[in-house]
Design a protein around this motif. Structure first.
Motif, PDB file in Angstrom:
ATOM      1  N   GLY A 148      31.957  -1.283  47.106  1.00 43.88           N
ATOM      2  CA  GLY A 148      32.372  -1.851  45.836  1.00 43.88           C
ATOM      3  C   GLY A 148      33.308  -0.939  45.064  1.00 43.88           C
ATOM      4  O   GLY A 148      34.342  -1.369  44.554  1.00 43.88           O
ATOM      5  N   GLU A 149      32.959   0.342  44.968  1.00 45.19           N
ATOM      6  CA  GLU A 149      33.814   1.290  44.271  1.00 45.19           C
ATOM      7  C   GLU A 149      35.144   1.485  44.988  1.00 45.19           C
ATOM      8  O   GLU A 149      36.183   1.686  44.357  1.00 45.19           O
ATOM      9  N   GLY A 152      37.066  -1.965  44.214  1.00 38.44           N
ATOM     10  CA  GLY A 152      36.877  -2.729  42.986  1.00 38.44           C
ATOM     11  C   GLY A 152      37.411  -2.124  41.712  1.00 38.44           C
ATOM     12  O   GLY A 152      37.336  -2.757  40.668  1.00 38.44           O
ATOM     13  N   ASN A 153      37.962  -0.920  41.738  1.00 40.95           N
ATOM     14  CA  ASN A 153      38.452  -0.282  40.519  1.00 40.95           C
ATOM     15  C   ASN A 153      39.937  -0.515  40.323  1.00 40.95           C
ATOM     16  O   ASN A 153      40.707   0.410  40.122  1.00 40.95           O
ATOM     17  N   TRP A 161      33.007  -4.351  40.590  1.00 39.59           N
ATOM     18  CA  TRP A 161      31.892  -3.991  41.465  1.00 39.59           C
ATOM     19  C   TRP A 161      30.618  -3.853  40.652  1.00 39.59           C
ATOM     20  O   TRP A 161      30.634  -3.610  39.459  1.00 39.59           O
ATOM     21  N   ARG A 162      29.501  -4.047  41.347  1.00 40.51           N
ATOM     22  CA  ARG A 162      28.191  -3.849  40.742  1.00 40.51           C
ATOM     23  C   ARG A 162      27.356  -2.980  41.663  1.00 40.51           C
ATOM     24  O   ARG A 162      27.679  -2.787  42.839  1.00 40.51           O
ATOM     25  N   GLY A 163      26.239  -2.465  41.140  1.00 40.17           N
ATOM     26  CA  GLY A 163      25.376  -1.656  41.969  1.00 40.17           C
ATOM     27  C   GLY A 163      24.198  -1.105  41.186  1.00 40.17           C
ATOM     28  O   GLY A 163      24.077  -1.294  39.968  1.00 40.17           O
ATOM     29  N   SER A 169      26.960   0.132  45.735  1.00 41.06           N
ATOM     30  CA  SER A 169      27.995  -0.668  45.080  1.00 41.06           C
ATOM     31  C   SER A 169      28.489  -1.775  46.011  1.00 41.06           C
ATOM     32  O   SER A 169      28.660  -1.582  47.215  1.00 41.06           O
ATOM     33  N   ARG A 170      28.744  -2.950  45.414  1.00 42.54           N
ATOM     34  CA  ARG A 170      29.177  -4.124  46.164  1.00 42.54           C
ATOM     35  C   ARG A 170      30.227  -4.864  45.338  1.00 42.54           C
ATOM     36  O   ARG A 170      30.127  -4.933  44.112  1.00 42.54           O
ATOM     37  N   PRO A 171      31.264  -5.452  45.969  1.00 45.49           N
ATOM     38  CA  PRO A 171      32.334  -6.090  45.196  1.00 45.49           C
ATOM     39  C   PRO A 171      31.874  -7.335  44.451  1.00 45.49           C
ATOM     40  O   PRO A 171      31.033  -8.106  44.933  1.00 45.49           O
ATOM     41  N   ASP A 177      29.051 -12.916  42.309  1.00 44.65           N
ATOM     42  CA  ASP A 177      28.287 -11.802  42.860  1.00 44.65           C
ATOM     43  C   ASP A 177      27.329 -12.342  43.912  1.00 44.65           C
ATOM     44  O   ASP A 177      27.174 -13.550  44.099  1.00 44.65           O
TER      45      ASP A 177
END
Length: 809
Positions: A148-149, A152-153, A161-163, A169-171, A177
């Motif tokens: 994700g990181e 996703g930035n 991204w979340r986590g 972390s996942r996109p 989500d």
């Protein structure tokens, strides 16, 4: 399903005897514009057929047996050089000799395969896509510990991204989500369980692939109902038709830096001899607890190790390849022990140690007595994942006047996931997940007839899921799905139309067990309410045997539904286009939404699933304006999605086991938003990059915002390039997010400065890239609104990363 596959094979055998007309050849050379030197290792693609090859040390390439016609050739070499495209006309029995020129440039040409299942430029794609090459991923991997990181930035792309900390972390794509974003490798689902919890991660390392592509918006036509929000697809070069010059090629990568003591490396080799090709590689990454302006975040360290290998035979009209991948990941779950502490000891009487104590034959009395000694010790939660995946790919082409080719991909993956609790000197496995998955996908490519071209195919999945321990919230479940799909295109040069559909059926077969925690009445209500058109009752002959027993915790479900889409791509001026898409999507409820029941620390809620959920249905509109010519390039995307029966985590206001109780219910909802990306080249070596994206998502019945929706984000960056030197300072901005879900708190806005630099040295036999990144240069305290633990853990403080990538040919 077996009958369908057998019929496909029989059809292939029958059409293989059909011969086409006299073929043509394309032989050319790729050169560096600035010096005239040949470029080795460049990828050259025939976009109409999807055939690709790699240039040799003289920069030469060739395509044999090409059907006569008009083709677009594209040459590119990661992101180091700007690609080149040329239109060629292949005439029967003749050889075309084009010359393609790559150059150092602040602009780049992206290629995508995932948008329609074959190569095309992102400018020509109907859906909005984003592509990261191996060199892009090497730079991202030097900063990020999770997928994700890594991708996703980038404000302006719609990808966040979340986590539950850096390891997990996942996109997120356009606010979607979990099970609505499909993570794939080589067009097939990975087999992980990262979608069903905030503290679960993806296992694969992106550096093992040529590039990672993100398709934004509903991708359900090609990839299934859980691609409603978008697709992340990691692509290698071993699963389709390809040709390589004889000899050895590969890559080496290393990275290290501060703020979380990151260190990692990767290596891969690819050897070709005649028709045969062999490949393999390894990579590893470690980080320590990361530092923020307010101190270290304990238990945020990560470890990962990955390996892959395979071989294949690649002919002019057929290919077959075999590959294996093994993935290992371990990471800490920051603050998870605090939440486990609320209910951890309530379950001792019913829990069994899943680890060494049972193997040693200790009785339950001694086991619980030892746990009691550590009752007041600090509890730490770590997660470990192990996966093995085996993939077979084969294909045929030049099948006759109707079909150009067929490719079949099959994969079997075993996945184990353990959540390990450390309390004092005691180590025990609190929960273990197992997920075995077999997936297959077959795609027929049609020959172009006038303006009409397209592809159609089938796909299927067999999944065996089980969990044991404290967070085994769902019973063991067998899941099957099968789908037929088609995607057709009418190309009138300046205007193109695309339309297609997908018919999919899915079935859940859970094991039967008693409802716990006093929720048996909910199961009975769901059982009695199964009169929906998607639902299917089985084993009715057992009803008499079980009518006096406890209500089972789940019932069997079957869903069948269709998705459809239509789009238009119109050229407005040279290098400018308008794209419009309308879509109808169909999504089957996820396993956890149907069957979960109990405290779930990974989402910080007490989850109550509903076995009677209906399928989600959505209608969407995507509009895009694109420019890719001269010194200005960019795009503006607008989207609107309206959903019925959207599965929504409704907070009841109650608490159980120290966590808020949330029921999975269904409401109407809508997602609206925009993405804008603009690049202005003031000079050939100097460029301004701007980006902006926003999402607004609400339950339309109550006006409640959806969970973890990213705030309005912006990006202002400069890029200076002098031959191989690239300097890229940027300012990343986020607005305050006060549109919050019931269980969320507002998140303050922030401004973060990043400084990035790289130096790329292309040679006839290799390409070297040295990179240095200073992130959060101002050591700003800020929080990611989509993080499950944002109120406890701010993002990383100031740090420096260095990386080196070598690709040799």
């Amino acid at each position: 399903m077996k009958r369908v596959v057998c019929a496909v094979v029989a059809a292939l055998l029958s059409v293989c005897a059909v011969e086409g007309g006299e073929p043509a050849s394309i032989e050319g050379q790729v050169l560096l514009r600035e010096t005239g030197e040949p470029v080795a290792g460049a990828t050259v693609i025939l976009l109409e057929t999807g055939a690709l090859t790699i240039t040799d040390r003289q920069g030469e390439f060739q395509f044999e047996g090409v059907r006569p016609g008009r083709y677009h050739l594209n040459a590119h070499l990661d992101s180091a050089l700007r690609g080149d495209s040329e239109v060629v006309l292949a005439t029967p029995g003749e050889t075309v000799r084009p010359r393609l020129l790559l150059s150092f440039s602040i602009q780049r040409t992206e290629i995508t395969v995932s948008a329609k299942g074959k190569p095309e430029s992102t400018f020509e794609a109907f859906q909005s896509t984003h592509s990261l090459s191996l060199l892009d991923l090497a730079r991202a991997e030097s900063i990020a510990a999770g997928l994700g990181e890594a991708i996703g930035n980038q404000p302006g792309t719609g990808i966040a991204w979340r986590g539950f900390g850096p390891g997990s972390s996942r996109p997120l794509i356009r606010g979607f989500d979990g099970d609505r974003v499909l993570i794939m490798t080589d067009d097939l689902p990975t087999g992980s369980i990262s979608s069903n919890s905030g503290d679960h991660a993806e296992t694969f390392n992106p550096l093992a692939y040529e590039r990672v592509e993100v398709v934004k918006g509903p991708a359900t036509l090609l990839y299934g109902s859980n691609a409603m929000g978008g697709v992340v697809n990691a692509i290698s070069s071993h699963t389709g038709f390809s040709s390589h010059p004889d000899g050895l090629q590969g890559y080496l990568q290393g990275s290290g830096g501060t703020a979380n003591a990151l260190g990692g490396g990767a290596a891969g080799l690819d050897y070709a001899q005649g028709r045969w090709r062999f490949w393999g590689g390894v990579n590893g990454l470690r980080t320590g607890d990361y530092a923020t302006p307010s101190g270290k975040i304990e238990n945020s360290r990560t470890r990962s190790a990955n390996g892959y290998g395979g071989f294949g035979w690649f002919g002019d009209r057929a290919f077959v390849s075999f590959g294996v991948r093994t993935n290992y990941g371990a990471y800490g779950n920051p603050f998870a022990g605090d939440f486990h502490g609320h209910h951890h000891h309530d379950h001792h009487e019913e829990d069994h140690d899943l680890h060494e104590h049972d193997e040693e034959g200790e009785d339950d009395h001694d086991h619980h007595e030892e746990e009691g000694e550590h009752e007041d010790e600090e509890l730490r939660i770590d997660l470990e994942m192990r996966q093995q995946a085996f993939q077979v790919n084969w294909g045929l082409r030049d099948l006759g006047s109707v079909l150009d080719g067929f490719v079949m991909k099959l994969s079997y993956a075993t996945y184990e996931h353990e959540e390990i609790e450390f309390e004092g000197s005691l180590r025990r496995i609190g929960t273990r997940f197992d997920n075995d998955q077999f997936v297959y996908r077959g795609v027929f490519e049609q020959n172009r007839r006038g303006p009409l071209s397209g592809r159609f195919g089938f796909s299927g999945l067999e999944r065996d899921y089980s969990a044991a321990g404290e967070e085994a919230l769902a019973p063991p479940v067998d899941q099957q799905s099968f789908a037929l799909f088609a995607l057709e295109e009418l190309n009138f040069e300046r205007v193109k139309f695309q339309f297609g559909g997908r018919l999919e059926t899915s079935r859940y077969n859970p094991a039967f067990a008693e409802r716990a925690h006093g929720h048996a009445d909910q199961a009975e209500d769901a059982h009695e309410g199964h009169g929906h058109e998607e639902e299917h009752h089985e084993e009715e002959h057992h009803e008499g045997e079980h009518h006096e027993e406890e209500i089972p915790d789940a019932v069997r479900r079957r869903f069948t539904g269709a998705s459809a889409a239509a789009g238009m791509h119109a050229d407005l001026w040279p290098g400018g286009a308008f794209v419009a898409n309308v879509s109808h999507s169909y999504r089957v409820p996820a396993l956890e939404e149907l069957y979960n029941l109990g405290p779930h620390v990974g989402t910080l809620i007490f989850e109550v699933g509903d076995p009677g959920l209906k399928a989600e249905r959505g209608n969407g509109l995507d509009l895009s304006l694109r420019q890719q010519a001269g010194r200005i390039d960019g795009e503006v995307n607008l989207f609107y999605y309206d959903f019925s029966n959207f599965v929504f985590p409704f907070a009841t206001g109650e608490e159980e086991s120290g966590l808020p109780v949330v029921n999975f219910v269904q409401r109407d909802s809508r997602f609206t938003g925009a993405e804008a990306r603009l690049g202005i080249g003031f000079r050939p070596d100097f460029r301004l990059n701007l980006g902006l994206d926003l999402v607004d998502a609400q339950d339309t019945q109550t006006g409640t915002p959806m969970p973890r929706i990213p705030p309005l984000r912006g990006r202002v960056g400069l890029e200076y390039r002098n031959k191989g030197l690239s300097l890229r300072p940027e300012l990343v901005l986020a607005n305050r997010q006060s549109q919050t879900f019931d269980l969320e708190t507002p998140t303050a806005g922030y401004a973060v400065v990043n400084l990035r630099a790289s130096y790329t040295i292309p040679t006839p036999a290799a390409i070297h890239q040295f990179s240095a990144d200073v992130f959060n240069a101002g050591d700003r305290l800020y929080r990611n609104h989509s993080s499950f633990i944002k109120d406890l853990a701010p993002e990383m403080g100031r740090g420096v990363r260095f990386s080196y990538m070598l690709r040799f040919f």
